[in-house]
Scaffold this active site. Structure first.
Site, short mmCIF file in Angstrom:
data_model
loop_
_atom_site.label_atom_id
_atom_site.label_comp_id
_atom_site.label_asym_id
_atom_site.label_seq_id
_atom_site.Cartn_x
_atom_site.Cartn_y
_atom_site.Cartn_z
N ARG A 237 -19.48 -10.26 13.19
CA ARG A 237 -18.27 -10.02 13.74
C ARG A 237 -19.35 -9.77 15.73
NH1 ARG A 237 -15.31 -14.01 12.71
NH2 ARG A 237 -13.64 -13.87 12.81
N GLU A 266 -17.81 -13.96 24.04
CA GLU A 266 -18.11 -14.73 23.30
C GLU A 266 -17.26 -16.08 24.04
OE1 GLU A 266 -16.94 -16.26 19.54
OE2 GLU A 266 -18.95 -14.34 18.63
N HIS A 285 -21.14 -18.82 17.23
CA HIS A 285 -20.03 -19.15 16.36
C HIS A 285 -20.12 -20.12 15.27
CE1 HIS A 285 -17.04 -15.89 15.60
NE2 HIS A 285 -16.69 -16.47 14.39
#
Length: 324
Positions: A237, A266, A285
């Site tokens: 993360r 993000e 991601h």
């Protein structure tokens, strides 16, 4: 009468039909307050909630008085207030097993791409810079036989260790909350404290969830302890890393390169200094983002919700105590 659920993720037709065989389904684009207000009756009567990425917090739960189970299409759930669910006896289901191998592939790809400078040199070729035989300015570094340090030896860490040990003959170090005997037996992995791992590893791969304890676990002090030749990989993360400290470490030559699948914010801001560094491979991601795995994650989440609303929470339940 079928129980009703809220679906906030587009599903393939076959999975949608599977849901509709068990539930009355209300599809919404997101969980924003205006969406909840627009579908107030559906939210207030829904016993199930299924989707991904959106925030599930106390404010939402106050609008969902009948909710019994939430199913997220992910292994991570830092966007969900689990304590709030548990207090209301709402179980949370997730999809931990189906993405393991795919995420491990992504981590390995980031290791190879950063070490061998794949993205950088490919862009230079496309820009017409390959006009003669290449020299040291184009070279990268080896991966095989280098020491891999894994921070977080869960399913994905184990899958990565398998690839590194058997595929690249890499010695494996690991740091986790507890020792992992299987990793030590199968891969000759060596447990060590975090400082030792940082000092000895050529690749530092972070595969951690976001918790109060892991937030900004990696900062200036940790990067300073790493080898100047080390490559840092984050596939856990984003907020586990102090991004400003990482940027400084890269700019100052404290570490060699970074491969990043996750970020503090993000999507990553277009003006992030990370995007101007040739020794950074930044991807959006994509850890589990293959057609096959994303389908399997959605199918797992559907089955999880069906099971949960039938009282079956033996697997994939984050907070089984909520059912007590």
């Amino acid at each position: 009468m079928k129980p009703s659920i809220i679906l906030y993720k587009t599903l393939p037709d076959d999975l949608l039909h599977r849901l509709e065989a068990h539930f009355t389904v209300t599809q919404v684009p997101n969980l924003h307050p205006e969406t909840v207000a627009r579908h107030a009756q559906a939210f207030s009567s829904a016993q199930g909630l299924l989707g991904a990425s959106e925030t599930v917090n106390r404010a939402l739960l106050e609008k969902m008085s009948a909710l019994r189970a939430a199913s997220t299409i992910s292994v991570g759930y830092d966007n969900v207030e689990v304590d709030a669910l548990t207090a209301r006896k709402i179980v949370l289901m997730h999809t931990p097993a189906v993405l393991t191998e795919t995420v491990a592939d992504t981590v390995m790809a980031l290791m190879l791409a950063t070490a061998r400078r794949v993205v950088d040199v490919a862009e230079r070729v496309k820009a017409g810079e390959w006009t003669e035989s290449i020299g040291p300015a184009w070279f990268g570094v080896d991966v095989h036989h280098k020491t891999l340090g894994i921070v977080g030896m869960g399913r994905i860490g184990m899958a990565l260790a398998q690839r590194a040990h058997f595929g690249f003959t890499m010695p494996v170090l690991y740091h986790a909350r507890r020792r992992h005997q299987e990793a030590e037996d199968r891969f000759n992995a060596r447990y060590c404290d975090l400082d030792t791992l940082l000092q000895e590893a050529d690749f530092v791969c972070v595969i951690l969830p976001l918790t109060a304890e892991t937030r900004h676990l990696f900062g200036a002090t940790q990067f300073a302890r790493m080898k100047s030749s080390a490559i840092f990989i984050n596939a856990g993360r984003g907020p586990v890393v102090d991004e400003n400290a990482l940027i400084a470490a890269l700019q100052n030559g404290e570490i060699y390169a970074a491969g990043l699948d996750v970020f503090e914010q993000e999507p990553l801001s277009v003006d992030s200094p990370l995007l101007n560094m040739s020794n950074v491979v930044a991807v959006p991601h994509i850890g589990s983002a293959t057609h096959e795995t994303r389908y399997n994650m959605m199918a797992c989440a559907v089955d999880n919700l069906i099971d949960a609303l039938q009282g079956k929470i033996e697997k994939n339940c984050v907070n089984p105590q909520a059912a007590g």
